[in-house]
Scaffold this motif. Structure first.
Motif, PDB file in Angstrom:
ATOM      1  N   GLU A  26       0.864  -1.172   0.000  1.00 22.15           N
ATOM      2  CA  GLU A  26       0.000   0.000   0.000  1.00 22.15           C
ATOM      3  C   GLU A  26       0.901   1.222   0.000  1.00 22.15           C
ATOM      4  O   GLU A  26       1.769   1.373   0.873  1.00 22.15           O
ATOM      5  CB  GLU A  26      -0.907   0.030   1.229  1.00 22.15           C
ATOM      6  N   VAL A  27       0.721   2.071  -1.009  1.00 25.25           N
ATOM      7  CA  VAL A  27       1.525   3.284  -1.099  1.00 25.25           C
ATOM      8  C   VAL A  27       0.626   4.498  -1.013  1.00 25.25           C
ATOM      9  O   VAL A  27      -0.582   4.425  -1.269  1.00 25.25           O
ATOM     10  CB  VAL A  27       2.345   3.329  -2.410  1.00 25.25           C
ATOM     11  N   GLU A  28       1.208   5.607  -0.645  1.00 29.27           N
ATOM     12  CA  GLU A  28       0.507   6.891  -0.642  1.00 29.27           C
ATOM     13  C   GLU A  28       0.975   7.683  -1.847  1.00 29.27           C
ATOM     14  O   GLU A  28       2.182   7.816  -2.088  1.00 29.27           O
ATOM     15  CB  GLU A  28       0.787   7.660   0.649  1.00 29.27           C
ATOM     16  N   VAL A  29       0.013   8.190  -2.625  1.00 29.77           N
ATOM     17  CA  VAL A  29       0.314   8.962  -3.822  1.00 29.77           C
ATOM     18  C   VAL A  29      -0.160  10.396  -3.598  1.00 29.77           C
ATOM     19  O   VAL A  29      -1.364  10.653  -3.465  1.00 29.77           O
ATOM     20  CB  VAL A  29      -0.367   8.359  -5.069  1.00 29.77           C
ATOM     21  N   ALA A  30       0.785  11.309  -3.557  1.00 34.21           N
ATOM     22  CA  ALA A  30       0.459  12.713  -3.289  1.00 34.21           C
ATOM     23  C   ALA A  30      -0.287  13.329  -4.469  1.00 34.21           C
ATOM     24  O   ALA A  30      -0.177  12.860  -5.605  1.00 34.21           O
ATOM     25  CB  ALA A  30       1.739  13.490  -3.017  1.00 34.21           C
ATOM     26  N   PRO A  31      -1.050  14.382  -4.232  1.00 36.09           N
ATOM     27  CA  PRO A  31      -1.749  15.046  -5.339  1.00 36.09           C
ATOM     28  C   PRO A  31      -0.753  15.728  -6.273  1.00 36.09           C
ATOM     29  O   PRO A  31       0.366  16.052  -5.874  1.00 36.09           O
ATOM     30  CB  PRO A  31      -2.647  16.069  -4.626  1.00 36.09           C
ATOM     31  N   PRO A  32      -1.158  15.971  -7.506  1.00 33.27           N
ATOM     32  CA  PRO A  32      -0.253  16.601  -8.460  1.00 33.27           C
ATOM     33  C   PRO A  32       0.012  18.062  -8.113  1.00 33.27           C
ATOM     34  O   PRO A  32      -0.868  18.776  -7.642  1.00 33.27           O
ATOM     35  CB  PRO A  32      -1.013  16.482  -9.785  1.00 33.27           C
ATOM     36  N   LYS A  33       1.239  18.478  -8.373  1.00 33.59           N
ATOM     37  CA  LYS A  33       1.599  19.883  -8.229  1.00 33.59           C
ATOM     38  C   LYS A  33       1.313  20.603  -9.549  1.00 33.59           C
ATOM     39  O   LYS A  33       0.747  20.023 -10.474  1.00 33.59           O
ATOM     40  CB  LYS A  33       3.080  20.001  -7.861  1.00 33.59           C
ATOM     41  N   ALA A  34       1.716  21.855  -9.641  1.00 35.15           N
ATOM     42  CA  ALA A  34       1.536  22.608 -10.879  1.00 35.15           C
ATOM     43  C   ALA A  34       2.216  21.882 -12.035  1.00 35.15           C
ATOM     44  O   ALA A  34       3.312  21.324 -11.871  1.00 35.15           O
ATOM     45  CB  ALA A  34       2.111  24.018 -10.729  1.00 35.15           C
ATOM     46  N   HIS A  35       1.547  21.859 -13.175  1.00 34.25           N
ATOM     47  CA  HIS A  35       2.045  21.205 -14.396  1.00 34.25           C
ATOM     48  C   HIS A  35       2.084  19.677 -14.278  1.00 34.25           C
ATOM     49  O   HIS A  35       2.762  19.025 -15.074  1.00 34.25           O
ATOM     50  CB  HIS A  35       3.445  21.705 -14.768  1.00 34.25           C
ATOM     51  N   GLU A  36       1.365  19.111 -13.315  1.00 29.41           N
ATOM     52  CA  GLU A  36       1.378  17.659 -13.136  1.00 29.41           C
ATOM     53  C   GLU A  36      -0.032  17.075 -13.238  1.00 29.41           C
ATOM     54  O   GLU A  36      -1.034  17.782 -13.041  1.00 29.41           O
ATOM     55  CB  GLU A  36       1.996  17.289 -11.786  1.00 29.41           C
ATOM     56  N   VAL A  37      -0.076  15.772 -13.516  1.00 30.00           N
ATOM     57  CA  VAL A  37      -1.337  15.059 -13.718  1.00 30.00           C
ATOM     58  C   VAL A  37      -1.289  13.759 -12.918  1.00 30.00           C
ATOM     59  O   VAL A  37      -0.289  13.038 -12.952  1.00 30.00           O
ATOM     60  CB  VAL A  37      -1.553  14.747 -15.217  1.00 30.00           C
ATOM     61  N   ARG A  38      -2.373  13.456 -12.201  1.00 32.99           N
ATOM     62  CA  ARG A  38      -2.467  12.161 -11.518  1.00 32.99           C
ATOM     63  C   ARG A  38      -3.401  11.267 -12.313  1.00 32.99           C
ATOM     64  O   ARG A  38      -4.516  11.653 -12.660  1.00 32.99           O
ATOM     65  CB  ARG A  38      -2.958  12.324 -10.081  1.00 32.99           C
ATOM     66  N   ILE A  39      -2.937  10.057 -12.615  1.00 28.00           N
ATOM     67  CA  ILE A  39      -3.651   9.128 -13.482  1.00 28.00           C
ATOM     68  C   ILE A  39      -3.988   7.848 -12.725  1.00 28.00           C
ATOM     69  O   ILE A  39      -3.143   7.298 -12.008  1.00 28.00           O
ATOM     70  CB  ILE A  39      -2.796   8.772 -14.721  1.00 28.00           C
ATOM     71  N   LYS A  40      -5.207   7.370 -12.912  1.00 28.20           N
ATOM     72  CA  LYS A  40      -5.594   6.052 -12.415  1.00 28.20           C
ATOM     73  C   LYS A  40      -5.304   5.044 -13.528  1.00 28.20           C
ATOM     74  O   LYS A  40      -5.912   5.095 -14.601  1.00 28.20           O
ATOM     75  CB  LYS A  40      -7.083   6.003 -12.042  1.00 28.20           C
ATOM     76  N   ILE A  41      -4.378   4.140 -13.280  1.00 28.62           N
ATOM     77  CA  ILE A  41      -3.948   3.189 -14.299  1.00 28.62           C
ATOM     78  C   ILE A  41      -4.975   2.061 -14.423  1.00 28.62           C
ATOM     79  O   ILE A  41      -5.416   1.487 -13.427  1.00 28.62           O
ATOM     80  CB  ILE A  41      -2.561   2.600 -13.959  1.00 28.62           C
ATOM     81  N   GLY A  42      -5.338   1.737 -15.662  1.00 25.49           N
ATOM     82  CA  GLY A  42      -6.271   0.639 -15.897  1.00 25.49           C
ATOM     83  C   GLY A  42      -5.586  -0.637 -16.321  1.00 25.49           C
ATOM     84  O   GLY A  42      -5.967  -1.733 -15.906  1.00 25.49           O
ATOM     85  N   ALA A  43      -4.573  -0.498 -17.163  1.00 21.12           N
ATOM     86  CA  ALA A  43      -3.855  -1.662 -17.678  1.00 21.12           C
ATOM     87  C   ALA A  43      -2.400  -1.292 -17.911  1.00 21.12           C
ATOM     88  O   ALA A  43      -2.089  -0.161 -18.306  1.00 21.12           O
ATOM     89  CB  ALA A  43      -4.476  -2.139 -18.991  1.00 21.12           C
ATOM     90  N   VAL A  44      -1.503  -2.243 -17.661  1.00 22.42           N
ATOM     91  CA  VAL A  44      -0.074  -1.988 -17.836  1.00 22.42           C
ATOM     92  C   VAL A  44       0.604  -3.239 -18.371  1.00 22.42           C
ATOM     93  O   VAL A  44       0.353  -4.353 -17.906  1.00 22.42           O
ATOM     94  CB  VAL A  44       0.577  -1.521 -16.514  1.00 22.42           C
TER      95      VAL A  44
END
Length: 379
Positions: A26-44
């Protein structure tokens, strides 16, 4: 309930040490800063480059979250992001692509993806462009991998490293366009510029190598000679366009000599898609001394060098390299997805296994044993 602006806890595969299995944490993912995008990955997809990190052949700081061949949905965006919005289907891009590179250098160039390649090979610090990480596990910061880190249910990338794609795209298929397919296919049609009626040799029949075969066929090559020590891959190679398949262990002489005899002096185009110094040299030597073009596609081992006699090039051979098939990722990936949706090519033959994300180590075992071309992990 909106998660924008909040820390998200999710599953991720963390590599704590070299040559060890991935640990589902279990990891913690911080919110995006300016010029950044947070993505929910569906497939890799599981790519050989990820395994090169596990083995130490590609160096990146540990502990890290690897993965780079993925597709997902934008969850939230930071300030000043203009190219994507929450809810958009998207690709995290292992090669940034914008008016400035991901490190905010004003380095626009009009040809190919030169700037992108420079960023790719220099982005080894294991952070986002501002020098920090968005991942935390067990109270410790976790390193990013080439700016994308898609072995996590959520990841944060720079805006220059995300491309919006058709919302109807099947993520479990088009994720291959994020690396493997584009790298191989583009190496043939964009980097080598394979010509109609030509003869090609492809060393290595993994997902990228088979994509090279597909590119050579699409470009109109008359002969496509596939080379691999694993004969179980030959049927798939012929299905995708190879006209002949040969295994080096079946011959007493070096494979480059075999290929030169088969082609009356050498092939027009050769591709090394393994990442070994000996096969890179064999690929160069098998192409015609006066007019052949050899392309290095496979990731070379870290800190190893080749010694080359310049006479091998003096008569007219061309020796070049390719990252991401020469494509400009943010521009070209959506076009490739559109071509896929228009049925201009198929990805089905490249996907041999689809597994739940928690079985990531099983997926890597399949890769290492040669029993899979591409394993796709689903969240």
């Amino acid at each position: 309930m909106s998660t924008a602006g909040k820390v998200i806890k999710c599953k991720a595969a963390v590599l704590w040490e070299l040559n060890k299995p991935f640990s589902i944490e279990e990891v913690e993912v911080a919110p995006p800063k300016a010029h950044e995008v947070r993505i929910k990955i569906g497939a890799v997809g599981i790519c050989r480059s990820d395994d090169h990190v596990v083995s130490g052949n590609m160096v990146t700081p540990l502990p890290a979250i690897l993965g780079h061949e993925a597709a997902g949905i934008v969850e939230s965006v930071g300030e000043e992001v203009t190219t994507v919005k929450p809810g958009a289907s998207s690709f995290p891009l292992c090669l940034p692509d914008s008016g400035m590179c991901a490190f905010r250098h004003a380095c626009i160039l009009p040809f190919n993806n030169y700037v992108l390649r420079i960023c790719y090979v220099s982005n080894a610090q294991g952070t986002l462009p501002d020098g920090t990480s968005r991942f935390t596990c067990k109270g410790k910061p976790i390193h990013h991998f080439i700016g994308v880190s898609t072995f996590s249910q959520y990841t944060v990338v720079d805006e220059s490293a995300v491309a919006k794609i058709d919302a109807a795209s099947p993520l479990e298929k088009v994720c291959l366009i994020g690396c493997g397919f584009s790298t191989g296919y583009g190496s043939a049609v964009k980097v080598a510029k394979v010509t109609p009626g030509s003869t090609c040799a492809v060393f290595g029949l993994g997902g990228v190598g088979l994509s090279v075969v597909m590119g050579c066929k699409a470009a109109g090559a008359a002969r496509i000679i596939a080379v691999d020590i694993n004969k179980d891959k030959f049927a798939k190679a012929k299905e995708l366009g190879a006209t002949e398949c040969i295994a080096p262990q079946d011959y007493k002489k070096p494979i480059q000599e075999v290929l030169k005899e088969m082609t009356d002096g050498g092939v027009d185009f050769s591709f090394e898609v393994i990442g070994r110094l000996d096969t890179m040299m064999a690929s160069l030597l098998c192409c015609h001394v006066a007019c052949g073009t050899s392309v290095v596609v496979g990731l070379p081992p870290d800190s190893q060098n080749l010694s080359v006699n310049p006479m091998l090039l003096l008569a007219g051979r061309t020796w070049k390299g390719a990252v991401f098939g020469g494509y400009k990722s943010k521009e070209d990936v959506p076009r490739l997805v559109a071509d896929f949706m228009a049925k201009k090519f198929s990805l089905d033959a490249l996907i041999t296994n689809v597994l739940p994300f928690e079985k990531i180590n099983e997926g890597f075992d399949l890769l290492r044993s040669g029993k899979s071309i591409r394993t796709v992990l689903m969240f």
